[in-house]
Design a protein around this motif. Sequence first.
Motif, PDB file in Angstrom:
ATOM      1  N   VAL A 279      47.381 -42.673  -0.348  1.00  0.00           N
ATOM      2  CA  VAL A 279      47.789 -43.036   1.012  1.00  0.00           C
ATOM      3  C   VAL A 279      48.185 -44.515   1.071  1.00  0.00           C
ATOM      4  O   VAL A 279      49.183 -44.878   1.698  1.00  0.00           O
ATOM      5  CB  VAL A 279      46.642 -42.724   2.009  1.00  0.00           C
ATOM      6  CG1 VAL A 279      46.838 -43.464   3.315  1.00  0.00           C
ATOM      7  CG2 VAL A 279      46.568 -41.222   2.261  1.00  0.00           C
ATOM      8  N   ALA A 280      47.398 -45.370   0.396  1.00  0.00           N
ATOM      9  CA  ALA A 280      47.713 -46.806   0.405  1.00  0.00           C
ATOM     10  C   ALA A 280      49.072 -47.043  -0.247  1.00  0.00           C
ATOM     11  O   ALA A 280      49.912 -47.789   0.286  1.00  0.00           O
ATOM     12  CB  ALA A 280      46.628 -47.590  -0.330  1.00  0.00           C
ATOM     13  N   ALA A 281      49.322 -46.396  -1.384  1.00  0.00           N
ATOM     14  CA  ALA A 281      50.591 -46.590  -2.094  1.00  0.00           C
ATOM     15  C   ALA A 281      51.761 -46.119  -1.219  1.00  0.00           C
ATOM     16  O   ALA A 281      52.782 -46.806  -1.098  1.00  0.00           O
ATOM     17  CB  ALA A 281      50.565 -45.833  -3.421  1.00  0.00           C
ATOM     18  N   ARG A 282      51.581 -44.953  -0.589  1.00  0.00           N
ATOM     19  CA  ARG A 282      52.647 -44.413   0.258  1.00  0.00           C
ATOM     20  C   ARG A 282      52.944 -45.367   1.421  1.00  0.00           C
ATOM     21  O   ARG A 282      54.092 -45.681   1.730  1.00  0.00           O
ATOM     22  CB  ARG A 282      52.228 -43.038   0.793  1.00  0.00           C
ATOM     23  CG  ARG A 282      53.381 -42.177   1.243  1.00  0.00           C
ATOM     24  CD  ARG A 282      52.913 -40.887   1.932  1.00  0.00           C
ATOM     25  NE  ARG A 282      51.810 -40.244   1.240  1.00  0.00           N
ATOM     26  CZ  ARG A 282      50.770 -39.670   1.846  1.00  0.00           C
ATOM     27  NH1 ARG A 282      50.660 -39.668   3.158  1.00  0.00           N
ATOM     28  NH2 ARG A 282      49.811 -39.100   1.147  1.00  0.00           N
ATOM     29  N   GLN A 283      51.872 -45.853   2.061  1.00  0.00           N
ATOM     30  CA  GLN A 283      52.060 -46.733   3.223  1.00  0.00           C
ATOM     31  C   GLN A 283      52.697 -48.063   2.810  1.00  0.00           C
ATOM     32  O   GLN A 283      53.541 -48.602   3.530  1.00  0.00           O
ATOM     33  CB  GLN A 283      50.720 -46.957   3.932  1.00  0.00           C
ATOM     34  CG  GLN A 283      50.848 -47.711   5.248  1.00  0.00           C
ATOM     35  CD  GLN A 283      51.757 -46.988   6.238  1.00  0.00           C
ATOM     36  OE1 GLN A 283      51.619 -45.790   6.444  1.00  0.00           O
ATOM     37  NE2 GLN A 283      52.695 -47.710   6.840  1.00  0.00           N
ATOM     38  N   ILE A 284      52.328 -48.578   1.650  1.00  0.00           N
ATOM     39  CA  ILE A 284      52.915 -49.845   1.190  1.00  0.00           C
ATOM     40  C   ILE A 284      54.415 -49.669   0.938  1.00  0.00           C
ATOM     41  O   ILE A 284      55.218 -50.542   1.261  1.00  0.00           O
ATOM     42  CB  ILE A 284      52.183 -50.370  -0.072  1.00  0.00           C
ATOM     43  CG1 ILE A 284      50.800 -50.890   0.324  1.00  0.00           C
ATOM     44  CG2 ILE A 284      52.995 -51.464  -0.768  1.00  0.00           C
ATOM     45  CD1 ILE A 284      49.891 -51.249  -0.845  1.00  0.00           C
TER      46      ILE A 284
END
Length: 464
Positions: free
Chosen positions: A77-82
Amino acid sequence: MQQITNHLPTAELQALDAAHHMHPFSTQSDLAKVGARVITSASGVRLKDSEGQEILDAMAGLWCVNIGYGREELAQVAARQIRELPYYNTFFQTTHVPAIALSAKLAELAPGDLNHVFYAGSGSEANDTNLRMVRTYWEQMGKPEKSIVISRWNAYHGSSVGSGSLGGMKGIHSQGGLPIPGIEHIDQPHWWAEGGDLSPEEFGLERARQLEAKIDELGEDRVAAFIAEPVQGAGGVIIAPDTYWPEVMRICRERDILFIADEVICGFGRTGNWFGSQTLNLTPDIMTVAKGLSSGYVPIGGSIVSDKVAEVIGATEFNHGYTYSGHPVACAVALENLRILEEEKIVEKVREDTGPYLQEKFATLADHPMVGEAKMIGMMGSIALTPDKSARAPFAADAGTVGYMTRERCFANNLIMRHVYDRMIVSPPLVISKPDIDLLIERAWQSLDEGMKAVKDAGLWVAG
Ligand SMILES: *Cc1c(COP(=O)(O)O)cnc(C)c1O
């Protein structure tokens, strides 16, 4: 620039750390001598250090890694949001989907009419927000003189100038000109250490009525709010006697002061409900959240605010906010953390399954000759170390000496327990399994045995 990797020898990492990294709540020169333990990775309830040791983390980091370490979903989720939107602010009539979604979810989970969220980067920042918000509330209500906030000695609300002042830790107050004006402290409901000859029930009432006495002394029209942790965490996991909270709630209602529940530790399952306020039947006007909100994977905190307060604050411009208020990556990760807590029924397990199991095992530590009481609520607990159980006596040595010696033994046995003076604390990841609970208790007992021997060998087995 030399690349700093996990593959340098531990001693080199420690030397660089001591030379350049100033540690919170540490005596840097002492730490430089022993060398900090270098944690390199973690999974579930276990940490790994640079020497390859596996350590059972019975503190969930700093009371925050509720879903345990190494959850791939949060990384995704963090990678996608970044990639999609790494940053945008929420100041100037803008918003974004992660902040919207997290706010709606928190409004759904929070009890009563707590339907509005003001974000911060940490618990300290959120409590600074709360201090300004309750004062602004009363200013807007035409009562600017209603500005004093009452708190408790030995409370922990953070270590910024505002939140450190709200807290009641004398060590924090003694440095840097704290507390700021307009904050008053009453005594804590810590029966074991301070209850004297009173029963816990009598003592709980006595301590609650200190709030009433303080309001009378200051004048009701000068008091804005009372702030408290449902269960004091950093103060030593102090669970108030049953009589305490109903009386405090009565006083807050009758005296027309706002109540801020600092849920930074108690929130997100720690006590067996989503919030400690639900476990203890409290009705806050504002709840402070942080830590377990993201299980510590990213920094985020906030204030969950009632309809009543939000309406008044919303009628003016609130000149307050942080660059990272509602940070999209933090919000997205927090939302995923809440999804996992909910879908895996982690809060229910703390209430009905692994929580009661841990409580039952933890209570057996009270049979140890150095333990005066072992108390736990949900999955946060503490034991009081004493040389004389029946007298509830402290050690004669400076408070914390014996706790520190015992914590050293825990470390040596690959168990992370914290000490607060001479209380030992546990607050494990909420996903801890029953076999790991057994291991936790086994290592704790062994560490207590070794700690007791060290205390006796040092000639410190003396009541104070
Ligand atoms: C940890 C803590 C805070 C401070 O949170 P930070 O994120 O460290 O600023 C505030 N209140 C309570 C009850 C805490 O345990």
